[in-house]
Motif scaffolding. Structure first.
Motif, mmCIF file in Angstrom:
data_model
loop_
_atom_site.group_PDB
_atom_site.id
_atom_site.type_symbol
_atom_site.label_atom_id
_atom_site.label_comp_id
_atom_site.label_asym_id
_atom_site.label_seq_id
_atom_site.Cartn_x
_atom_site.Cartn_y
_atom_site.Cartn_z
ATOM 1 N N ASN A 124 0.815 -1.213 0.000
ATOM 2 C CA ASN A 124 0.000 0.000 0.000
ATOM 3 C C ASN A 124 0.849 1.264 0.000
ATOM 4 O OD1 ASN A 124 -3.097 -0.488 0.261
ATOM 5 N ND2 ASN A 124 -2.185 -2.063 1.566
ATOM 6 N N SER A 127 1.836 1.875 -3.568
ATOM 7 C CA SER A 127 0.744 1.834 -4.535
ATOM 8 C C SER A 127 0.478 3.171 -5.214
ATOM 9 C CB SER A 127 -0.539 1.368 -3.846
ATOM 10 O OG SER A 127 -0.996 2.359 -2.922
ATOM 11 N N ASN A 129 -1.406 5.278 -4.193
ATOM 12 C CA ASN A 129 -2.803 5.603 -3.905
ATOM 13 C C ASN A 129 -2.825 6.444 -2.632
ATOM 14 O OD1 ASN A 129 -5.511 5.767 -3.379
ATOM 15 N ND2 ASN A 129 -5.825 3.559 -3.088
ATOM 16 N N GLU A 131 -5.093 7.885 -1.138
ATOM 17 C CA GLU A 131 -6.254 7.714 -0.272
ATOM 18 C C GLU A 131 -5.980 6.748 0.882
ATOM 19 O OE1 GLU A 131 -9.659 6.609 -2.503
ATOM 20 O OE2 GLU A 131 -9.802 8.514 -3.584
#
Length: 223
Positions: A124, A127, A129, A131
């Protein structure tokens, strides 16, 4: 005041009970290491007593290092790390390091069915990302009278930066620290202490220096 073996036993029972009821996803047994001169260190079980003094709370690699090397008392449901270490001399607690390292990402618990926590967090983080990234600071309560100096109170609260040491009026015991983590960082979820788990209360010492009384500090009346 607790004996080293008594405190280690209480911490171990608490951490393993938290694991069994789902409050934690990983937990360690706590053991006693004798340092000489009737001084003992109570900490999580590992090959060597942990020396985390050179790890910065500002660096996410500190979280990853502690996770990889199992330097924790327990890991909460969201992947955050709780560390509890006490130093005892002749029945008196003469030092502690009580730390909460929040997980730097949020993740779906179902991911842990496929991969271990370290792989889930690393994936993660990489990633891109934004968020799932979490800007949450480490909270650490240190008690070390031998290291007391200017701008370094014997008991202090370190937040966000290694050099931020907010004076704390008295040393912590494990029960107070766990309750603090539970109420402030695990609110709204199945917390660590709301199942009647108990590590017991120990006497703590008022340690606020006179020159720190006129500065912002943390204080509470002992129960």
């Amino acid at each position: 005041m607790p004996t080293p073996s008594n405190l280690a036993g209480r911490l171990s029972r608490f951490c393993l009970a938290a694991l069994e009821n789902g409050s934690a996803i990983a937990a360690k047994t706590h053991v006693v290491t004798y340092l000489g001169g009737q001084t003992a260190l109570v900490s999580w079980q590992c090959d060597e007593p942990p020396d985390l003094s050179n790890l910065s709370i500002e660096d996410v690699r500190t979280y990853l290092f502690c996770l990889e090397h199992s330097h924790y008392s327990l890991v909460t449901q969201d992947g955050s790390i709780v560390q509890m270490t006490f130093k005892i001399h002749r029945g008196d607690i003469i030092g502690h390091r009580l730390c909460y390292l929040p997980c730097p990402v949020s993740f779906d618990p179902l991911e842990l069915l496929e991969d271990n926590l370290q792989d889930v967090v690393t994936r993660n983080l990489h990633s891109q990302n934004f968020e799932v990234l979490r800007q949450r600071g480490v909270v650490r309560f240190d008690y070390d009278p031998a290291a007391e100096a200017e701008h370094h109170p014997s008991c202090h609260f370190t937040l966000n930066f290694d050099e931020v040491r907010i004076p704390v009026g008295r040393s912590f015991d494990a029960a107070v620290f766990l309750s603090f983590v539970d109420s402030h960082f695990i609110a709204g979820r199945e917390g660590l202490t709301r199942f009647g788990l108990n590590v017991g209360r120990d006497d703590t010492s008022a340690v606020l220096a006179e020159n720190d009384r006129v500065l912002p500090h943390v204080w509470w009346d002992a129960a």
